[in-house]
Design an enzyme around this catalytic site. Structure first.
Site, PDB file in Angstrom:
ATOM      1  N   CYS C  82       0.858  -1.198   0.000  1.00  0.00           N
ATOM      2  CA  CYS C  82       0.000   0.000   0.000  1.00  0.00           C
ATOM      3  C   CYS C  82       0.888   1.241   0.000  1.00  0.00           C
ATOM      4  O   CYS C  82       0.650   2.211  -0.710  1.00  0.00           O
ATOM      5  CB  CYS C  82      -0.886   0.039   1.243  1.00  0.00           C
ATOM      6  SG  CYS C  82      -1.900  -1.411   1.519  1.00  0.00           S
ATOM      7  N   CYS C  85       2.501   3.139  -3.186  1.00  0.00           N
ATOM      8  CA  CYS C  85       1.757   4.189  -3.884  1.00  0.00           C
ATOM      9  C   CYS C  85       1.322   5.300  -2.939  1.00  0.00           C
ATOM     10  O   CYS C  85       1.363   6.475  -3.289  1.00  0.00           O
ATOM     11  CB  CYS C  85       0.507   3.617  -4.543  1.00  0.00           C
ATOM     12  SG  CYS C  85       0.868   2.471  -5.880  1.00  0.00           S
ATOM     13  N   HIS C  86       0.866   4.930  -1.743  1.00  0.00           N
ATOM     14  CA  HIS C  86       0.201   5.904  -0.872  1.00  0.00           C
ATOM     15  C   HIS C  86       1.087   6.497   0.209  1.00  0.00           C
ATOM     16  O   HIS C  86       0.636   7.372   0.949  1.00  0.00           O
ATOM     17  CB  HIS C  86      -1.030   5.266  -0.212  1.00  0.00           C
ATOM     18  CG  HIS C  86      -2.052   4.783  -1.194  1.00  0.00           C
ATOM     19  ND1 HIS C  86      -2.858   5.644  -1.916  1.00  0.00           N
ATOM     20  CD2 HIS C  86      -2.398   3.530  -1.579  1.00  0.00           C
ATOM     21  CE1 HIS C  86      -3.666   4.923  -2.700  1.00  0.00           C
ATOM     22  NE2 HIS C  86      -3.403   3.650  -2.517  1.00  0.00           N
ATOM     23  N   CYS C 120      -7.603  -2.078  -4.994  1.00  0.00           N
ATOM     24  CA  CYS C 120      -6.170  -1.767  -5.066  1.00  0.00           C
ATOM     25  C   CYS C 120      -5.347  -3.043  -5.130  1.00  0.00           C
ATOM     26  O   CYS C 120      -4.371  -3.135  -5.881  1.00  0.00           O
ATOM     27  CB  CYS C 120      -5.728  -0.970  -3.833  1.00  0.00           C
ATOM     28  SG  CYS C 120      -5.748   0.808  -4.081  1.00  0.00           S
ATOM     29  N   CYS C 183     -34.812  -1.168  10.151  1.00  0.00           N
ATOM     30  CA  CYS C 183     -33.702  -0.610  10.934  1.00  0.00           C
ATOM     31  C   CYS C 183     -34.228   0.513  11.817  1.00  0.00           C
ATOM     32  O   CYS C 183     -33.891   0.630  12.988  1.00  0.00           O
ATOM     33  CB  CYS C 183     -32.624  -0.036  10.009  1.00  0.00           C
ATOM     34  SG  CYS C 183     -32.038  -1.161   8.733  1.00  0.00           S
ATOM     35  N   CYS C 186     -35.957   0.143  15.481  1.00  0.00           N
ATOM     36  CA  CYS C 186     -35.133   0.203  16.687  1.00  0.00           C
ATOM     37  C   CYS C 186     -34.396   1.532  16.803  1.00  0.00           C
ATOM     38  O   CYS C 186     -34.420   2.173  17.846  1.00  0.00           O
ATOM     39  CB  CYS C 186     -34.091  -0.920  16.691  1.00  0.00           C
ATOM     40  SG  CYS C 186     -34.770  -2.533  17.131  1.00  0.00           S
ATOM     41  N   HIS C 187     -33.707   1.925  15.730  1.00  0.00           N
ATOM     42  CA  HIS C 187     -32.706   2.981  15.855  1.00  0.00           C
ATOM     43  C   HIS C 187     -33.234   4.398  15.654  1.00  0.00           C
ATOM     44  O   HIS C 187     -32.498   5.353  15.872  1.00  0.00           O
ATOM     45  CB  HIS C 187     -31.529   2.680  14.928  1.00  0.00           C
ATOM     46  CG  HIS C 187     -30.852   1.374  15.275  1.00  0.00           C
ATOM     47  ND1 HIS C 187     -30.173   1.202  16.465  1.00  0.00           N
ATOM     48  CD2 HIS C 187     -30.808   0.172  14.634  1.00  0.00           C
ATOM     49  CE1 HIS C 187     -29.717  -0.051  16.521  1.00  0.00           C
ATOM     50  NE2 HIS C 187     -30.094  -0.691  15.426  1.00  0.00           N
ATOM     51  N   ARG C 224     -22.250  -6.360  11.370  1.00  0.00           N
ATOM     52  CA  ARG C 224     -23.289  -5.818  12.249  1.00  0.00           C
ATOM     53  C   ARG C 224     -24.650  -5.840  11.547  1.00  0.00           C
ATOM     54  O   ARG C 224     -25.658  -6.184  12.157  1.00  0.00           O
ATOM     55  CB  ARG C 224     -22.918  -4.381  12.661  1.00  0.00           C
ATOM     56  CG  ARG C 224     -23.773  -3.843  13.793  1.00  0.00           C
ATOM     57  CD  ARG C 224     -23.450  -4.604  15.070  1.00  0.00           C
ATOM     58  NE  ARG C 224     -24.278  -4.208  16.204  1.00  0.00           N
ATOM     59  CZ  ARG C 224     -25.442  -4.782  16.534  1.00  0.00           C
ATOM     60  NH1 ARG C 224     -25.929  -5.747  15.786  1.00  0.00           N
ATOM     61  NH2 ARG C 224     -26.106  -4.403  17.592  1.00  0.00           N
ATOM     62  N   CYS C 228     -28.023  -7.716  12.779  1.00  0.00           N
ATOM     63  CA  CYS C 228     -29.316  -7.038  12.940  1.00  0.00           C
ATOM     64  C   CYS C 228     -30.393  -7.752  12.119  1.00  0.00           C
ATOM     65  O   CYS C 228     -31.497  -7.989  12.601  1.00  0.00           O
ATOM     66  CB  CYS C 228     -29.230  -5.581  12.509  1.00  0.00           C
ATOM     67  SG  CYS C 228     -28.564  -4.472  13.766  1.00  0.00           S
TER      68      CYS C 228
END
Lengths: 109, 159, 267
Positions: C82, C85-86, C120, C183, C186-187, C224, C228
């Site tokens: 990585c 290049c970065h 990449c 979703c 609940c949230h 996650r 859920c």
């Protein structure tokens, strides 16, 4: 697992006689020996780090015996009196006999 | 992680959380005292080994654990023993047990006079609501102990 | 589950009333609350927040460390890492954690950070893609996202991203599974209420990849999502599926201006 390096925090410098805190973390699943394989229903054998030791110049400053109740990716913190410059050596011993180790330096004035 | 910090961190929302948790799932656990003590005999046997015929005294040992653990997989634990930590008078070891776990042994911490202070922290698994017991072995052979109850919620919504 | 929520509403009616004034104490949470938007941090127990706050107590930092090693590790036929290049990730990746998913013109779809890393690898490094939810991909994603820690979430939802944002929003609001819950059930509708022993959060994504006490390790946002979905007894989508990437885009916008917390610690 052995690939993952432990993480250690202690002050880079301390005054002679100062009590310093050391914090350590290591990557390990800490398989407790209590879990069952969901597919076969058989108990997964215990594989944990059972011993943690910290030494300074060959002398033990702190150690711990760990059992299956210690959480995955175990954390251990403790204290020691800074006496002179040098390196603290840390070792973690696995049930399979592997030993993971790391050292960390301190400058004491 | 010391007791003072713990208490100051218990803000209003957490008190609400405790109330909420208490009024919900925990009731079922606390209503079954027999269950929470199922493995207590195993813990007693381990503790007897440490005592070796002596009697544990109260005091000097502080056990900092949450009253309610958000998740039994990772429960923070700190033990502190009041000691001058000199060559003549220091804490040799602290042994921690959880009396409701299938294996009651949690950890033993071995100190030296070079420890400066007898304080150690780690994280443990608690299978259910139970007592955590700490026994401190002093350099003069005396043993001090304390215990604390930890309520374990069946935490962690979603897979 | 519905019965659970109902029971929670009954059992916690008192708490809900009492919680009112506490919710208005906005300064209490510092950067973890922006207006009415609250990070999952503000719903976590004090002990769990303590774990996140100290980089030598937070076990997820082990993933950051090993991710940093992967960043420097040469792999693939092109003989690159990585870093080839970065360069220094602290500079080159400073914003990366705030802006994904991004619109990716060649595919005409949204691309999240994990997909960008694997792009990449396969295209530039000529290496094999990392397996979804495998430790390598988790380590590298956690390391990269950690470079943006503290920076505000800032995803682009206009232009070519707009239709994908709309799909993500629709997913979020669609009831699914045997329990017929969205979703938002609940949230949004029940954030701050108890679902049995769990305090429901606003479901913000700014801390992912996250160390969950339940998982005893670091996991991705898509893990996650799957959890859920299974919880409401719906068929989960695949890791990296278009549905989840669009949902991730919608969530990134919901969490706009909250700081990137990766790696957070949650129950």
């Amino acid at each position: 697992m052995a690939k993952s390096k432990p993480r250690i925090k202690l002050p880079a410098k301390a005054a002679k006689g100062e009590i310093i805190q050391i914090k350590t973390l290591i990557s390990h699943k800490m398989e407790s020996g209590q879990r069952k394989d969901k597919k076969t229903g058989e108990k997964i054998p215990r594989q944990i780090i059972n011993k943690f030791v910290c030494t300074f110049k060959g002398k033990e400053v702190f150690s711990a015996d760990w059992h299956g109740a210690i959480s995955a990716n175990p954390y251990m913190s403790f204290y020691t009196v800074a006496t002179e410059s040098g390196a603290y050596e840390f070792t973690w011993t696995d049930d399979d006999g592997s030993v993971y180790s790391k050292s960390a330096k301190i400058a004491v004035s | 992680m010391n007791t003072t910090k713990h208490s100051t961190k218990l803000n209003r929302r957490e008190i609400l959380f405790s109330l909420g948790a208490g009024s919900m799932a925990l009731v079922t656990l606390t209503m079954l005292p027999g269950l929470a003590r199922a493995d207590k005999t195993a813990a007693d046997a381990e503790i007897k080994k440490i005592l070796g015929g002596k009697t544990a005294q109260d005091g000097r040992v502080t056990l900092d654990v949450p009253q309610i653990a958000e998740n039994g997989n990772t429960v923070q634990l700190e033990v502190a023993v009041d000691s001058p930590m000199t060559e003549k008078d220091y804490v040799k070891a602290v042994h921690v047990f959880a009396d409701g776990n299938p294996v009651p042994n949690v950890a033993s911490f071995h100190f030296t006079p070079a420890s400066g202070k007898a304080v150690a922290a780690t994280r443990m698994r608690l299978a259910k609501t139970q007592n955590v017991i700490a026994l401190a072995e002093m350099s003069d052979g005396s043993i001090y102990s304390t215990q604390a109850a930890v309520k374990v919620t069946i935490g962690g919504c979603g897979g | 589950m519905r019965r659970g929520i109902l029971a929670a509403a009954l059992g916690l009616g008192l708490s809900a009333v009492l919680a009112g004034p506490a919710m208005t104490e906005q300064s209490q949470w510092g950067p973890y609350q922006v207006g009415d938007v609250r990070s999952g941090y503000t719903y976590a127990a004090g002990e769990t927040r303590d774990m996140q706050d100290d980089d030598f107590v937070n076990p997820a930092m082990l993933w950051v460390d090993s991710g940093a090693e992967l960043w420097e590790t040469v792999d693939g036929a092109a003989g690159k890492s990585c870093a080839s290049c970065h360069g220094d990730a602290a500079e080159s990746m400073a914003e990366a954690g705030t802006k994904f998913p991004v619109y990716f013109e060649p595919s005409g779809k949204m691309m999240n950070l994990e997909q960008r890393i694997n792009f990449c690898r396969t295209e530039n490094m000529k290496a094999d893609a990392f397996k979804w939810e495998g430790q390598e991909l988790l380590r590298l994603t956690t390391f990269v996202r950690n470079q943006s820690r503290g920076k505000p979430m800032n995803v682009k939802i206009d232009g070519p991203a707009a239709p994908f944002y709309a799909k993500g929003k629709e997913f979020y609001e669609t009831r699914r599974g045997q329990l017929d819950m969205a979703c938002s059930s609940c949230h949004v509708d029940n954030a701050g209420n108890m679902l049995r022993a769990n305090l429901l959060s606003q479901g913000m994504s700014n801390g992912f990849p996250t160390y969950r006490l339940k998982w005893q390790g670091v996991g991705s946002l898509h893990r996650r999502f799957r959890g859920c979905n299974k919880q409401v007894r719906a068929q989960p989508y695949d890791y990296g599926s278009e549905e989840y990437v669009n949902l991730e885009l919608y969530l990134a916008d919901r969490a706009r201006s909250l700081p990137v917390e990766a790696p957070a610690v949650r129950n």
